[in-house]
Design a protein around this motif. Structure first.
Motif, PDB file in Angstrom:
ATOM      1  N   VAL A   5      22.712  39.701   3.928  1.00 36.82           N
ATOM      2  CA  VAL A   5      23.397  40.612   4.839  1.00 36.82           C
ATOM      3  C   VAL A   5      24.908  40.479   4.679  1.00 36.82           C
ATOM      4  O   VAL A   5      25.470  39.398   4.861  1.00 36.82           O
ATOM      5  CB  VAL A   5      23.010  40.335   6.313  1.00 36.82           C
ATOM      6  CG1 VAL A   5      23.784  41.267   7.232  1.00 36.82           C
ATOM      7  CG2 VAL A   5      21.513  40.507   6.512  1.00 36.82           C
ATOM      8  N   LYS A  21      31.799  53.633   9.269  1.00 38.02           N
ATOM      9  CA  LYS A  21      30.537  53.707  10.029  1.00 38.02           C
ATOM     10  C   LYS A  21      30.038  55.142  10.071  1.00 38.02           C
ATOM     11  O   LYS A  21      28.828  55.411   9.886  1.00 38.02           O
ATOM     12  CB  LYS A  21      30.760  53.180  11.443  1.00 38.02           C
ATOM     13  CG  LYS A  21      29.539  53.275  12.361  1.00 38.02           C
ATOM     14  CD  LYS A  21      28.427  52.335  11.900  1.00 38.02           C
ATOM     15  CE  LYS A  21      27.357  52.121  12.965  1.00 38.02           C
ATOM     16  NZ  LYS A  21      26.711  53.358  13.404  1.00 38.02           N
ATOM     17  N   ILE A  71      28.576  56.047   6.626  1.00 35.51           N
ATOM     18  CA  ILE A  71      27.245  55.484   6.386  1.00 35.51           C
ATOM     19  C   ILE A  71      26.187  56.234   7.180  1.00 35.51           C
ATOM     20  O   ILE A  71      25.115  56.583   6.658  1.00 35.51           O
ATOM     21  CB  ILE A  71      27.221  53.979   6.721  1.00 35.51           C
ATOM     22  CG1 ILE A  71      27.893  53.188   5.598  1.00 35.51           C
ATOM     23  CG2 ILE A  71      25.782  53.480   6.930  1.00 35.51           C
ATOM     24  CD1 ILE A  71      27.826  51.687   5.771  1.00 35.51           C
ATOM     25  N   ASP A  72      26.450  56.494   8.451  1.00 30.94           N
ATOM     26  CA  ASP A  72      25.485  57.237   9.281  1.00 30.94           C
ATOM     27  C   ASP A  72      25.218  58.619   8.681  1.00 30.94           C
ATOM     28  O   ASP A  72      24.067  59.079   8.635  1.00 30.94           O
ATOM     29  CB  ASP A  72      26.007  57.372  10.708  1.00 30.94           C
ATOM     30  CG  ASP A  72      26.023  56.042  11.454  1.00 30.94           C
ATOM     31  OD1 ASP A  72      25.345  55.102  10.993  1.00 30.94           O
ATOM     32  OD2 ASP A  72      26.723  55.953  12.485  1.00 30.94           O
ATOM     33  N   LEU A 125      23.136  58.183   5.354  1.00 34.46           N
ATOM     34  CA  LEU A 125      21.739  57.813   5.596  1.00 34.46           C
ATOM     35  C   LEU A 125      20.938  58.994   6.134  1.00 34.46           C
ATOM     36  O   LEU A 125      19.770  59.193   5.768  1.00 34.46           O
ATOM     37  CB  LEU A 125      21.668  56.628   6.570  1.00 34.46           C
ATOM     38  CG  LEU A 125      22.153  55.285   6.025  1.00 34.46           C
ATOM     39  CD1 LEU A 125      22.140  54.231   7.126  1.00 34.46           C
ATOM     40  CD2 LEU A 125      21.294  54.825   4.856  1.00 34.46           C
ATOM     41  N   PRO A 159      26.912  46.624   2.119  1.00 35.79           N
ATOM     42  CA  PRO A 159      26.148  46.916   3.339  1.00 35.79           C
ATOM     43  C   PRO A 159      25.507  48.308   3.322  1.00 35.79           C
ATOM     44  O   PRO A 159      24.382  48.473   3.809  1.00 35.79           O
ATOM     45  CB  PRO A 159      27.174  46.786   4.465  1.00 35.79           C
ATOM     46  CG  PRO A 159      28.504  46.740   3.808  1.00 35.79           C
ATOM     47  CD  PRO A 159      28.296  46.223   2.436  1.00 35.79           C
ATOM     48  N   PHE A 160      26.176  49.286   2.726  1.00 36.20           N
ATOM     49  CA  PHE A 160      25.597  50.630   2.655  1.00 36.20           C
ATOM     50  C   PHE A 160      24.379  50.645   1.732  1.00 36.20           C
ATOM     51  O   PHE A 160      23.304  51.149   2.092  1.00 36.20           O
ATOM     52  CB  PHE A 160      26.655  51.621   2.174  1.00 36.20           C
ATOM     53  CG  PHE A 160      26.118  52.980   1.813  1.00 36.20           C
ATOM     54  CD1 PHE A 160      25.246  53.651   2.657  1.00 36.20           C
ATOM     55  CD2 PHE A 160      26.482  53.596   0.623  1.00 36.20           C
ATOM     56  CE1 PHE A 160      24.744  54.911   2.324  1.00 36.20           C
ATOM     57  CE2 PHE A 160      25.993  54.839   0.283  1.00 36.20           C
ATOM     58  CZ  PHE A 160      25.115  55.499   1.127  1.00 36.20           C
ATOM     59  N   TYR A 203      22.543  48.183   0.773  1.00 31.10           N
ATOM     60  CA  TYR A 203      21.457  47.381   1.327  1.00 31.10           C
ATOM     61  C   TYR A 203      20.646  48.186   2.347  1.00 31.10           C
ATOM     62  O   TYR A 203      19.403  48.082   2.397  1.00 31.10           O
ATOM     63  CB  TYR A 203      22.017  46.111   1.962  1.00 31.10           C
ATOM     64  CG  TYR A 203      20.949  45.162   2.441  1.00 31.10           C
ATOM     65  CD1 TYR A 203      20.042  44.604   1.541  1.00 31.10           C
ATOM     66  CD2 TYR A 203      20.836  44.824   3.782  1.00 31.10           C
ATOM     67  CE1 TYR A 203      19.055  43.742   1.974  1.00 31.10           C
ATOM     68  CE2 TYR A 203      19.859  43.961   4.229  1.00 31.10           C
ATOM     69  CZ  TYR A 203      18.956  43.424   3.314  1.00 31.10           C
ATOM     70  OH  TYR A 203      17.976  42.564   3.742  1.00 31.10           O
ATOM     71  N   GLU A 204      21.328  49.009   3.130  1.00 32.66           N
ATOM     72  CA  GLU A 204      20.615  49.890   4.066  1.00 32.66           C
ATOM     73  C   GLU A 204      19.745  50.890   3.311  1.00 32.66           C
ATOM     74  O   GLU A 204      18.627  51.212   3.738  1.00 32.66           O
ATOM     75  CB  GLU A 204      21.616  50.626   4.966  1.00 32.66           C
ATOM     76  CG  GLU A 204      22.298  49.751   5.993  1.00 32.66           C
ATOM     77  CD  GLU A 204      21.300  49.109   6.949  1.00 32.66           C
ATOM     78  OE1 GLU A 204      20.361  49.802   7.400  1.00 32.66           O
ATOM     79  OE2 GLU A 204      21.461  47.906   7.247  1.00 32.66           O
ATOM     80  N   LYS A 237      16.631  49.084   2.224  1.00 34.51           N
ATOM     81  CA  LYS A 237      15.694  48.909   3.341  1.00 34.51           C
ATOM     82  C   LYS A 237      14.953  50.217   3.612  1.00 34.51           C
ATOM     83  O   LYS A 237      13.741  50.214   3.856  1.00 34.51           O
ATOM     84  CB  LYS A 237      16.455  48.455   4.593  1.00 34.51           C
ATOM     85  CG  LYS A 237      16.936  47.019   4.537  1.00 34.51           C
ATOM     86  CD  LYS A 237      17.241  46.458   5.922  1.00 34.51           C
ATOM     87  CE  LYS A 237      18.333  47.219   6.630  1.00 34.51           C
ATOM     88  NZ  LYS A 237      18.680  46.616   7.940  1.00 34.51           N
ATOM     89  N   LEU A 238      15.674  51.326   3.549  1.00 37.70           N
ATOM     90  CA  LEU A 238      15.052  52.635   3.751  1.00 37.70           C
ATOM     91  C   LEU A 238      14.020  52.900   2.660  1.00 37.70           C
ATOM     92  O   LEU A 238      12.931  53.431   2.923  1.00 37.70           O
ATOM     93  CB  LEU A 238      16.138  53.716   3.751  1.00 37.70           C
ATOM     94  CG  LEU A 238      15.698  55.140   4.048  1.00 37.70           C
ATOM     95  CD1 LEU A 238      15.082  55.239   5.437  1.00 37.70           C
ATOM     96  CD2 LEU A 238      16.892  56.089   3.931  1.00 37.70           C
TER      97      LEU A 238
END
Length: 459
Positions: A17, A166, A169-170, A173, A204-205, A207-208, A211-212
């Protein structure tokens, strides 16, 4: 956290993380990128291991990025070049994919015609704007993958998109999820990665995204885009310019498998080929290229160059038909009307022509002395010599046979009357005080005239 790496057989520390650093002011790396100065290359002496993937391949952007810097190709030209890419790719499909625009009728017609070919490789993919309407268009056509622009440097996030990290990224995604909902595999193009805050935003982006991907079972490709050509390969160079550092970070910290990492680089600092090769070396399975390197500004990494790089790394062409490289070059010049600079490696008119007198003498004795490899066998391009006052009859005969493709019984001996008369013309040029090498165009004109006067043909 410690994990056992089966590739290195070592316990390695992995940081799963890296929190997003949602800064209020953009990080523009002004210590490296002062706009009034040439960009700086800095070192922190941190080294990462070479990590060549089991499989490597090439993807193509000729019909996407390649069309952003020149007059658009016609539908017929696109289809013909796609056929040549398929032929070059070979039975193993080393040229894995080719991406297309979908916005004009011409481009969509080309996509349909290329799909009708039924080739497994290159797979037809698209590049679209991040909108639901465009995703539906991809699905309607029947494509399984599309590229999505996800700019990642603060130059783009703050100044072009007017967002915070932020918010970006939102936004990204949500777009990727929409793409997945249409049943299309997303390929995220991380624009301007060599000016991005790698651990504060990129890791961090991404990695998200991983996960998706794990949650949905849909692979998400990561295309690392060196949009401005800032990437460097020097050991110990700092991020964000370090190509080894970027690929290592995507693999080790963002947990992206090699087969989902692709490098896309530009040639602004003459580093496109070297950067792409380094991306392979450090763990990216894919490198994204365009034919002849045609693309935005200074262009992309030339696809034909990476075909040769592949053979150098693997020790084999793996079935690729490298003679198609010459077919592609000839099609660009004769049918499309594109001028290839004559010194361009592998495709330029003079890339395997020697002009130095001492080199020409060596070449006539044994072409291995001054030819990079058997260019006649591998590229259907026999090596040639440029003619000057020191070339002699043998040099003139070599030039005529190579230039006009005369082989076997059709090849001219140095005592042939055509050769003798062309040599007499060459001698006369230098007797009159000429000091420069005779050009191919001049020799072609003179040779054809001599042959016509002697009622001979050169075929």
């Amino acid at each position: 956290m410690l994990e056992f790496n089966e590739k290195t057989n070592l316990l390695e520390r992995t940081e799963l993380v890296y929190p997003l650093q949602d800064v209020s002011e953009p990080n523009l790396y002004r210590n490296l990128f002062s706009y009034e100065e040439i960009p700086k290359i800095a070192f922190n002496h941190r080294h990462v291991p070479i990590n060549m993937p089991k499989e490597i391949w090439i993807t193509d952007t000729t019909f996407r990025d390649g069309q952003q810097s020149r007059q658009p190709y016609t539908t017929e030209q696109i289809v013909h070049l796609f056929d040549l890419l398929h032929k070059l790719s070979g039975p193993k499909g080393i040229i894995r994919q080719s991406e297309f625009f979908l916005y004009s009728k011409k481009d969509r017609d080309a996509v349909y015609k290329c799909l009708e070919r039924g080739y497994e490789f290159p797979e037809v993919t698209s590049w679209i704007r991040a909108s639901k309407k465009d995703f539906e268009m991809v699905k309607e056509i029947g494509l399984k993958e599309t590229g999505i622009l996800v700019s990642c440097s603060d130059y783009h996030i703050f100044y072009k998109m007017h967002m915070t990290r932020k918010q970006a990224i939102d936004h990204y995604l949500a777009i990727v999820k929409e793409c997945m909902e249409t049943g299309v595999r997303p390929r995220c193009h991380l624009e301007d990665i060599t000016r991005a805050d790698f651990y504060g935003f990129v890791v961090p982006f991404v990695y998200e995204l991983m996960k998706l991907s794990e949650e949905t079972g849909i692979p998400v490709k990561i295309r690392a885009c060196d949009t401005m050509g800032y990437g460097v390969t020097f050991p110990g160079a700092t991020l964000p310019r370090s190509v080894p550092g970027i690929i290592y970070g995507l693999l080790h910290h963002a947990r992206v498998p090699s087969e989902l990492i692709e490098w896309h680089g530009h040639n602004d600092f003459y580093r496109a080929v070297n950067n792409a090769s380094t991306a392979w070396l450090y763990g990216a399975s894919g490198v994204n290229c365009s034919l002849l390197g045609i693309g935005e500004r200074t262009g992309n990494c030339p696809l034909e160059a990476m075909v040769i790089e592949y053979a150098q790394f693997r020790g084999t062409t793996d079935g690729m038909d490298t003679t198609v490289i010459t077919e592609i070059a000839e099609y660009f010049e004769k049918e499309i009307g594109y001028h290839i600079p004559p010194m361009t490696p592998f495709v330029g008119k003079n890339f395997n022509v020697t002009r130095a007198g001492i080199h020409a003498d060596g070449l006539l004795k044994n072409e291995e002395i001054y030819n990079i490899f058997d260019t006649e066998k591998l590229l259907n391009r026999p090596c040639r010599v440029a003619i000057s006052n020191t070339s002699g009859l043998a040099g003139v005969a070599h030039w005529i046979n190579a230039y006009f493709g005369l082989r076997g019984d059709k090849a001219l001996d140095k005592r042939d009357e055509i050769v003798v008369k062309v040599k007499e013309w060459v001698d006369a040029q230098y007797d009159e005080g000429r000091v420069t090498v005779i050009t191919d165009e001049e020799l072609e004109e003179v040779t054809l005239k001599v042959a016509k006067d002697l009622n001979r043909t050169l075929e």
